[in-house]
Write a protein that holds these residues in place. Structure first.
Motif, short mmCIF file in Angstrom:
data_model
loop_
_atom_site.label_atom_id
_atom_site.label_comp_id
_atom_site.label_asym_id
_atom_site.label_seq_id
_atom_site.Cartn_x
_atom_site.Cartn_y
_atom_site.Cartn_z
N VAL A 1 0.86 -1.19 0.00
CA VAL A 1 0.00 0.00 0.00
C VAL A 1 0.89 1.24 0.00
CG1 VAL A 1 -1.81 1.29 1.20
CG2 VAL A 1 -1.78 -1.22 1.30
N CYS A 2 0.55 2.19 -0.83
CA CYS A 2 1.27 3.48 -0.81
C CYS A 2 0.35 4.57 -1.36
CB CYS A 2 2.57 3.42 -1.62
SG CYS A 2 2.33 3.20 -3.39
N ARG A 3 0.74 5.79 -1.12
CA ARG A 3 0.01 6.98 -1.60
C ARG A 3 1.01 7.92 -2.24
NH1 ARG A 3 -1.63 8.61 2.91
NH2 ARG A 3 -0.15 10.33 3.22
N TYR A 4 0.64 8.52 -3.39
CA TYR A 4 1.58 9.39 -4.09
C TYR A 4 0.82 10.52 -4.77
CZ TYR A 4 0.43 5.44 -7.20
OH TYR A 4 -0.20 4.43 -7.87
N ASP A 5 1.57 11.61 -5.09
CA ASP A 5 0.95 12.81 -5.66
C ASP A 5 0.93 12.73 -7.19
OD1 ASP A 5 3.50 13.43 -6.57
OD2 ASP A 5 3.88 14.95 -5.03
N ARG A 6 0.48 13.82 -7.82
CA ARG A 6 0.30 13.83 -9.27
C ARG A 6 1.62 13.70 -10.03
NH1 ARG A 6 -3.21 17.61 -10.24
NH2 ARG A 6 -3.05 17.26 -12.48
N HIS A 7 2.73 13.96 -9.37
CA HIS A 7 4.04 13.83 -10.01
C HIS A 7 4.68 12.47 -9.73
CE1 HIS A 7 3.75 18.05 -10.90
NE2 HIS A 7 3.61 18.34 -9.62
N GLY A 8 3.97 11.61 -8.98
CA GLY A 8 4.49 10.30 -8.67
C GLY A 8 5.36 10.25 -7.43
N ASN A 9 5.46 11.35 -6.69
CA ASN A 9 6.25 11.36 -5.46
C ASN A 9 5.50 10.59 -4.37
OD1 ASN A 9 8.26 13.10 -6.58
ND2 ASN A 9 6.85 14.82 -6.28
N ILE A 10 6.17 9.62 -3.76
CA ILE A 10 5.53 8.79 -2.74
C ILE A 10 5.42 9.59 -1.44
CG2 ILE A 10 5.72 6.69 -1.35
CD1 ILE A 10 7.16 5.38 -3.69
N GLU A 11 4.18 9.70 -0.93
CA GLU A 11 3.93 10.42 0.31
C GLU A 11 3.82 9.47 1.51
OE1 GLU A 11 0.35 12.47 -0.62
OE2 GLU A 11 1.36 14.09 -1.72
N TYR A 12 3.42 8.22 1.26
CA TYR A 12 3.26 7.24 2.34
C TYR A 12 3.40 5.84 1.75
CZ TYR A 12 0.91 3.88 5.33
OH TYR A 12 0.63 2.77 6.06
N SER A 13 3.99 4.94 2.53
CA SER A 13 4.02 3.53 2.16
C SER A 13 3.94 2.70 3.43
CB SER A 13 5.29 3.20 1.37
OG SER A 13 6.45 3.45 2.14
N ASN A 14 3.23 1.54 3.33
CA ASN A 14 3.10 0.71 4.53
C ASN A 14 4.31 -0.21 4.69
OD1 ASN A 14 2.62 -1.16 2.55
ND2 ASN A 14 0.86 -2.10 3.58
#
Length: 644
Positions: free
Chosen positions: A51-64
């Motif tokens: 699981v991960c979350r990223y912004d419109r540029h593909g920068n990862i903001e969170y990962s489990n």
């Protein structure tokens, strides 16, 4: 817990003297909510999915934890971590297009992708990407999660395990209630209890029931719309009131491995204590603010609304209209028309967000009076997370009496200074008159007490010279007084070389009599400027006259014109004895003479007259002096001369 938020809350509590027990209760509630979020975070970290979350540029903001362990990453997120470096979906040139599509509209994309773990093993995963929305329906991020293709048959068990995880979580929560429901709007999990009027509602009794069996018609429409939106893939965040209780309702859709919404999860956070505390704090604030004469207001820049306006608005300044409490420019109608642009600029240019900003403006005249009333507007920004201004507290104070006192004080000070200057002027002028009058009186007496024609003629000549001296002094005093009262000059285009040549021609006889060597350095290019030719000539003449007074026989006088940056420059240099350093700072004072014995001709008015004239032209004079002589330099601003 967010320490900056804690510190900001404590500052607000201290500012409004909030009771310590109320402070402790509110901070305890906030800490419990923080613990809830941390517990949910831990649950996500325990999932076997990546699981991960990223912004419109593909920068990862969170990962489990599963994502980090699979790729051998640390828990610290860096800007160098790009989702395309770990999840290579499609051709490289197509990856930015995929992210753009996910941000253009709520979308779910499912792809099979081969991933290489930290041990070099190639494993096929099903990678699901879903647009995440905030409460306003705006796409703020992308959530991605992947599951091994061989685990698809375990989906029902995973969903059931997730529900059980939720159940274990809610057993330890206070004031937070969890509801999990399926696509038929039936509750799979409900846990927690809350007070509802005289009784207590046990949410555990809701499991297996439909929302249509739970809520009455009053709240059914609200909840049905919210739950339906969740199952449509839209997160929810709103406040909900139920018989005196206030809840912050947060709902999110949960998707299966195919990217379809499988069920929804709703957190109902009981914020009734905070609401009651806010109400009590507002009452305390109103009680304090309504007993002071200053106007107090609270502005919400996020909503562009005034949330609070004290009753002093109606009481203190006799204002003429009843403002709407939400109008951010509620005071503008009461401000003097000439000062209204200042208020608009203060508000719209963002100065209200600056620390300790203030503005003084006049109120419009009251009926049947011309008396001016002044107010002082002071604002104090309140900042939240990331230093963002979330509120602006403003105070409006009537400063009319203070300004009147200041004006009276300044007027008294000016009057005292005027009397001092006038007294000093009369004293010094009287001293200058006293000497020639004494000489006239003495020679008049001698002339009347002799019968010799030669002596009478000599005494008469002495008297005539002193009369001329007095007449010249009077002319100088009149000129000085005229320059003091002069606000503007009669300017026209003059050629500076011509002004200099004309004044030197008038003193040529003195230059010749003293055998002075004159060096005149003038540029060939004509120097034109807008000036009062008469007064400018007087100023330069005073400086030349001052130089001739100190020049010995056979000395050198240099007059030079030049240009420097934004100035026309006129330099007058002499080879006299120079001016001692102790006198340099005083020579432009009226009646001041470095020659205290008055052996040098003059009244000490020439240099003050010259400086006043040059200042009226927008320029200034400097002086440099040494044993070899002195240099006075006139600086006049360069101005563009319009074409005729």
């Amino acid at each position: 817990m967010n320490t900056s938020l804690f510190a900001e809350l404590r500052n607000i509590f201290a500012q409004y003297n909030v009771d310590a027990r109320i402070q402790q209760h509110l901070l305890s509630q906030l800490q419990q909510q923080q613990n809830t979020l941390e517990t949910l975070q831990q649950t996500i970290d325990q999932l076997p999915q990546l699981v991960c979350r990223y912004d419109r540029h593909g920068n990862i903001e969170y990962s489990n934890a599963a994502f980090q362990n699979f790729f051998g990453l640390s828990a610290t997120i860096t800007h160098e971590q790009q989702i395309n470096d770990f999840i290579p979906i499609g051709m490289p040139e197509q990856r930015s297009t995929r992210l753009d599509r996910l941000f253009q509209m709520p979308t779910t994309i499912v792809s099979d992708v081969q991933l290489e773990d930290i041990h070099g093993r190639i494993i096929t995963y099903q990678w699901t990407e879903t647009s995440l929305l905030n409460a306003n329906g705006e796409i703020v991020a992308i959530q991605g999660y992947g599951t091994e293709v061989g685990m698809r048959d375990l989906i029902p068990k995973i969903l059931q395990g997730t529900i059980e995880n939720y159940r274990r979580i809610v057993q330890h929560l206070h004031g937070v209630f969890v509801l999990v429901f399926d696509l038929d709007l039936r509750f799979l999990l409900s846990d927690g209890t809350y007070l509802n009027g005289p009784g207590r509602v046990d949410l555990r009794t809701l499991e297996g029931k439909s929302i249509f069996d739970v809520w009455s018609d009053t709240h059914l429409d609200i909840m049905h719309a919210a739950y339906t939106d969740i199952l449509d893939g839209h997160a929810q965040d709103f406040e909900y009131r139920d018989n005196g209780n206030t809840f912050n309702v947060v709902g999110v859709p949960i998707q299966d491995l195919d990217g379809n919404v499988a069920y929804g999860v709703v957190l109902m956070i009981d914020i009734s204590p905070q609401k009651r505390l806010q109400h009590q704090s507002k009452q305390q604030l109103s009680l304090i603010a309504d007993h002071i004469d200053d106007i107090l207001f609270v502005y919400n820049p996020l909503l562009n609304q005034v949330e609070y306006l004290s009753d002093a608005y109606h009481r203190s300044f006799d204002l003429t209209h009843n403002p709407t409490s939400t109008n951010p420019l509620w005071l503008i109608r009461e401000v003097h028309p000439a000062d209204r642009p200042k208020v608009y600029a203060f508000w719209r240019e963002g100065r209200i967000f600056q620390d300790l900003a203030f503005l003084e403006v006049r109120l419009k005249p009251k009926i049947h009076t011309t008396e001016e009333h002044w107010i002082l507007i002071r604002t104090f920004p309140v900042r939240g997370d990331e230093n963002q201004v979330i509120r602006v507290v403003g105070i409006v104070k009537d400063i009319t009496a203070q300004r009147q006192e200041d004006a009276q004080f300044i007027s008294a000070e000016l009057e005292q200074e005027r009397i001092r200057i006038l007294t000093e002027f009369i004293d010094k002028a009287a001293h200058e008159f006293r000497t020639p009058l004494s000489i006239i009186n003495t020679n008049a007496y001698l002339m009347t007490n002799t019968s010799e024609p030669e002596r009478q003629q000599r005494y008469r000549q002495i008297i005539e010279r002193q009369v001329q001296s007095i007449s010249h002094l009077v002319e100088r005093l009149v000129l000085m007084a005229k320059l003091d009262g002069l606000q503007a000059l009669k300017r026209h285009t003059v050629i500076l070389q011509g002004v200099v040549r004309e004044l030197l021609a008038k003193v040529q006889h003195r230059i010749t009599d003293q055998n002075v060597q004159l060096n005149l350095l003038l540029p060939e290019e004509r120097i034109q400027l807008e000036a009062d030719a008469h007064y400018l000539g007087v100023a330069i003449t005073e400086l030349v006259d001052n130089a001739l007074k100190v020049l010995p026989v056979g000395g050198t006088l240099t007059v030079q014109l030049a240009m420097s940056d934004d100035w026309y420059v006129i330099m007058i240099l002499d080879t006299g004895g120079g001016i001692e350093m102790e006198h340099i700072g005083h020579i432009f004072k009226r009646f001041y003479r470095a020659d205290m014995a008055h052996t040098t001709k003059g009244f000490g008015l020439g240099l003050p007259i010259a400086r006043r004239i040059i200042e009226l032209h927008g320029g200034h004079i400097t002086v440099e002096s040494g044993k070899e002589g002195s240099r006075f330099t006139i600086f006049l601003p360069i101005q563009e001369i319009p074409d005729p």
